[in-house]
Design a protein around this motif. Structure first.
Motif, short mmCIF file in Angstrom:
data_model
loop_
_atom_site.label_atom_id
_atom_site.label_comp_id
_atom_site.label_asym_id
_atom_site.label_seq_id
_atom_site.Cartn_x
_atom_site.Cartn_y
_atom_site.Cartn_z
N LYS A 36 -8.52 -19.16 4.48
CA LYS A 36 -8.25 -20.07 5.60
C LYS A 36 -8.08 -21.52 5.14
O LYS A 36 -7.59 -22.35 5.90
CB LYS A 36 -9.41 -20.02 6.61
CG LYS A 36 -9.62 -18.68 7.26
CD LYS A 36 -8.64 -18.45 8.37
CE LYS A 36 -8.98 -17.20 9.17
NZ LYS A 36 -7.96 -16.82 10.11
N TYR A 37 -8.53 -21.83 3.92
CA TYR A 37 -8.43 -23.21 3.47
C TYR A 37 -8.22 -23.27 1.96
O TYR A 37 -8.82 -22.51 1.20
CB TYR A 37 -9.70 -23.99 3.84
CG TYR A 37 -9.57 -25.49 3.56
CD1 TYR A 37 -8.88 -26.31 4.44
CD2 TYR A 37 -10.12 -26.05 2.41
CE1 TYR A 37 -8.73 -27.67 4.18
CE2 TYR A 37 -9.98 -27.41 2.15
CZ TYR A 37 -9.28 -28.21 3.04
OH TYR A 37 -9.13 -29.56 2.77
N TYR A 38 -7.32 -24.18 1.54
CA TYR A 38 -7.06 -24.40 0.10
C TYR A 38 -6.72 -25.87 -0.09
O TYR A 38 -5.92 -26.43 0.66
CB TYR A 38 -5.90 -23.52 -0.36
CG TYR A 38 -5.60 -23.66 -1.84
CD1 TYR A 38 -6.26 -22.87 -2.79
CD2 TYR A 38 -4.66 -24.59 -2.29
CE1 TYR A 38 -5.98 -23.00 -4.14
CE2 TYR A 38 -4.39 -24.72 -3.64
CZ TYR A 38 -5.05 -23.93 -4.57
OH TYR A 38 -4.79 -24.07 -5.91
N LYS A 39 -7.34 -26.50 -1.07
CA LYS A 39 -7.08 -27.93 -1.30
C LYS A 39 -7.25 -28.23 -2.78
O LYS A 39 -8.20 -27.78 -3.41
CB LYS A 39 -8.07 -28.77 -0.47
CG LYS A 39 -7.99 -30.27 -0.70
CD LYS A 39 -7.03 -30.90 0.25
CE LYS A 39 -6.96 -32.40 0.05
NZ LYS A 39 -5.79 -32.98 0.73
N LYS A 40 -6.31 -29.01 -3.33
CA LYS A 40 -6.42 -29.51 -4.70
C LYS A 40 -6.45 -31.02 -4.63
O LYS A 40 -5.65 -31.62 -3.89
CB LYS A 40 -5.16 -29.13 -5.50
CG LYS A 40 -5.27 -27.83 -6.26
CD LYS A 40 -3.91 -27.33 -6.65
CE LYS A 40 -3.42 -27.87 -7.97
NZ LYS A 40 -2.27 -27.08 -8.48
#
Length: 200
Positions: A132-136
């Motif tokens: 549901k969530y991915y961040k770099k």
């Protein structure tokens, strides 16, 4: 040494200071035309805001990009456009000893989250097992000072639908921040207007 190089860049920049509403506001103009604006709490010396502005090739200024603090400050055009309140909101808010990021509106249990350092890409990656969530994101301070990223410095917690990610500041950064603060306190920041800092 890289840290001294960045400190030298800061010392050599044209700086103006202003003390207003319990905040020390400092504006930096660098030789390449970039601008940086910072706000510190006068009582605690805590960094509240850091934002950057670059010039276009034609000389016009771009929008301010917030590195530390609320993504859009009140009074900016962007604050007129409200994002969906349920969307995750990513912001950085440091403490004295840690770089810290908060991602609001993430209502999943802590064990769903994975937060790790990716040394080859020089970034931190946040992801959830439920996809549901991915961040770099990068740690700009470490990049500016050419310091390595360490997995051991990273930790996270989850409270009130907010993921709080902390990265322990390396001693080089703590030293740099102390040096910079000494420089800023030498500046005669007034309440009435901007004051130039004479650099050696």
């Amino acid at each position: 040494m890289a840290v001294e190089t960045w400190l030298t860049v800061l010392k050599c920049s044209k700086k103006t200071a202003l003390i207003h509403d319990g905040k020390r506001k400092v504006h930096y103009l660098f030789t390449d035309g970039k601008e940086m604006a910072e706000e510190y709490d006068v009582n605690t010396d805590e960094l509240l805001v850091r934002k950057w502005r670059h010039k276009h090739t034609l000389g016009a200024h771009e929008q301010w990009q917030v590195e530390v603090g609320e993504p859009f400050t009140v009074g900016s055009l962007e604050s007129e456009i409200k994002e969906n309140n349920s969307n995750p909101l990513f912001m950085r808010k440091d403490t004295k000893t840690n770089f810290q990021w908060r991602i609001r509106n993430l209502p999943y249990p802590k064990d769903v989250f994975s937060v790790c350092v990716e040394p080859s890409e020089r970034c931190v990656i946040v992801k959830t097992t439920n996809k549901k969530y991915y961040k770099k994101f990068i740690i700009a301070d470490l990049d500016r000072n050419q310091l390595p990223l360490s997995c051991d410095a990273l930790s996270f917690t989850h409270v009130n639908n907010t993921l709080i990610i902390s990265y322990k500041k390396p001693k080089e950064i703590l030293t740099l921040e102390l040096e910079l603060l000494k420089e800023l306190k030498k500046m005669k920041g007034s309440s009435e207007g901007d004051v130039d800092c004479k650099t050696q």
